[in-house]
Design an enzyme around this catalytic site. Structure first.
Site, short mmCIF file in Angstrom:
data_model
loop_
_atom_site.label_atom_id
_atom_site.label_comp_id
_atom_site.label_asym_id
_atom_site.label_seq_id
_atom_site.Cartn_x
_atom_site.Cartn_y
_atom_site.Cartn_z
N ASP A 14 22.60 23.55 111.07
CA ASP A 14 23.45 23.68 109.87
C ASP A 14 24.73 22.90 110.15
O ASP A 14 24.98 22.46 111.28
CB ASP A 14 23.77 25.16 109.60
CG ASP A 14 24.71 25.33 108.41
OD1 ASP A 14 24.51 24.67 107.38
OD2 ASP A 14 25.69 26.10 108.51
N SER A 15 25.58 22.79 109.14
CA SER A 15 26.86 22.12 109.33
C SER A 15 27.85 22.98 110.13
O SER A 15 28.83 22.47 110.64
CB SER A 15 27.46 21.81 107.96
OG SER A 15 27.58 23.02 107.22
N CYS A 77 20.45 24.59 106.07
CA CYS A 77 21.58 24.12 105.28
C CYS A 77 21.01 23.62 103.96
O CYS A 77 20.12 22.75 103.95
CB CYS A 77 22.28 22.99 106.03
SG CYS A 77 23.56 22.16 105.09
N GLU A 156 34.08 29.96 107.19
CA GLU A 156 34.38 29.31 108.48
C GLU A 156 35.65 29.89 109.10
O GLU A 156 35.81 29.89 110.31
CB GLU A 156 34.51 27.78 108.29
CG GLU A 156 33.22 27.08 107.87
CD GLU A 156 32.23 26.81 109.01
OE1 GLU A 156 32.67 26.53 110.13
OE2 GLU A 156 31.01 26.89 108.76
N CYS A 188 23.50 28.55 99.52
CA CYS A 188 24.21 27.94 100.64
C CYS A 188 24.10 28.95 101.77
O CYS A 188 24.33 30.15 101.53
CB CYS A 188 25.68 27.69 100.29
SG CYS A 188 26.69 27.19 101.70
N HIS A 190 25.90 29.70 104.07
CA HIS A 190 27.14 30.43 104.38
C HIS A 190 27.30 31.68 103.49
O HIS A 190 28.00 32.61 103.86
CB HIS A 190 28.36 29.54 104.13
CG HIS A 190 28.64 28.54 105.23
ND1 HIS A 190 27.80 27.50 105.53
CD2 HIS A 190 29.69 28.44 106.09
CE1 HIS A 190 28.33 26.79 106.53
NE2 HIS A 190 29.47 27.34 106.88
N1 DGL Z 1 25.70 25.94 104.86
C1 DGL Z 1 25.54 24.75 104.16
C2 DGL Z 1 24.63 24.83 102.97
O1 DGL Z 1 23.76 25.65 102.98
C3 DGL Z 1 26.61 23.82 103.94
C4 DGL Z 1 27.99 24.24 103.88
C5 DGL Z 1 28.77 22.99 103.96
O2 DGL Z 1 28.76 22.41 105.06
O3 DGL Z 1 29.33 22.56 102.95
O4 DGL Z 1 24.72 24.05 102.04
#
Ligand code: DGL
Length: 268
Positions: A14-15, A77, A156, A188, A190
């Protein structure tokens, strides 16, 4: 399909922190599997970046994991899945699972009024990946999408429980409440970390689709198909990141409820 290392770990990237929601579910649903996680914390967020950058980052992340001999890759992600999943599948000869289809399938299964909401990064919303996946499963469903770019930095920072998280969610979810969606995809990785806030704002009647949970189920299915899941041993977990290891370690340990070792990968 060639299985490079059948006994090897599952690679997840993931990012940043978001993919940990998938890791937590994999730990729960596949307790015997070794996992290697790569969080590209040096380049987070992806959701505000261009398609070209997201594809390049995703290829590089997959290469980090392949160097560690993973047997499959989970693209944890949504932004990467939206733009790079097909590219990765064509480029690398191992099973690669994304996060969009499992969540879309579950939402279609759960909606009663055929009105599904999707919250995601701007990249994912602009890719129409969820719209396409949902329509594939049921062409009669109406999809309402909302980009929520401020949710990622909030997570984050570890600020999921602050009062202003609720205010922010109220603002972002206004249009979806008006649209009377009865299923909401947390598009997402997150966002499951904000599940309580989202539940509070959307109300009990809206089903929240946590793609992390659905993806773990998909990984299980893929491993059963290729018969490469390991049983009866204690799993090993490795965490690699590209920046700020201490910050990652503190938030990850709290979220996963276990102590972890974090390795900084600088040689991408
Ligand atoms: N967790 C990521 C997603 O599912 C990306 C969050 C990000 O880096 O913008 O899109």
């Amino acid at each position: 399909m060639r299985i490079i290392n059948p006994g090897g770990p599952i690679g997840v990237f993931d990012s940043g922190f978001g993919g940990l929601t998938v890791v937590k579910e994999l730990m729960r649903q596949l307790p015997a599997e070794d996992l290697i996680y790569f969080g590209d914390t040096a380049r987070v967020p992806y959701g505000t970046k261009s398609k070209e950058s997201i594809i390049r980052f995703s290829i590089e992340n997959a290469e980090v994991l392949l160097k560690r001999h993973v047997k499959m890759i989970v693209v944890a992600c949504n932004s990467s899945t939206s733009y790079a999943l097909e590219v990765l599948k064509n480029k690398f000869d191992i099973p690669i699972v994304g996060v969009i289809d499992p969540g879309a399938r579950k939402a279609v299964e759960m909606t009663q009024n055929k009105r599904i909401g999707v919250i995601a990064t701007s990249a994912t919303v602009n890719s129409y990946a969820y719209d396409k996946a949902i329509k594939y499963f049921d062409s009669g469903v109406k999809v309402f999408s909302q980009a929520c770019p401020l949710f990622v930095p909030l997570v984050e920072e570890g600020w999921m429980h602050k009062k202003f998280a609720v205010d922010l969610a109220e603002e972002y979810l206004k249009s979806l409440k008006r649209a009377r969606v009865d299923a909401l995809i947390l598009g997402c990785t997150h966002y499951p970390l904000l599940k309580n806030v989202l539940k509070q704002v959307m109300g009990k009647k809206v089903y929240l689709v946590d793609s992390a949970y659905e993806v773990a189920g998909e990984v299980k299915r893929v491993l059963e198909i290729i018969s490469k899941n390991r049983k009866g041993k204690k799993a090993q977990y490795q965490f690699l990141i590209s920046d700020r290891p201490q910050h990652f370690q503190a938030i990850a340990q709290k979220f996963l409820g276990r102590s972890i070792h974090v390795e900084l990968v600088a040689d991408k």
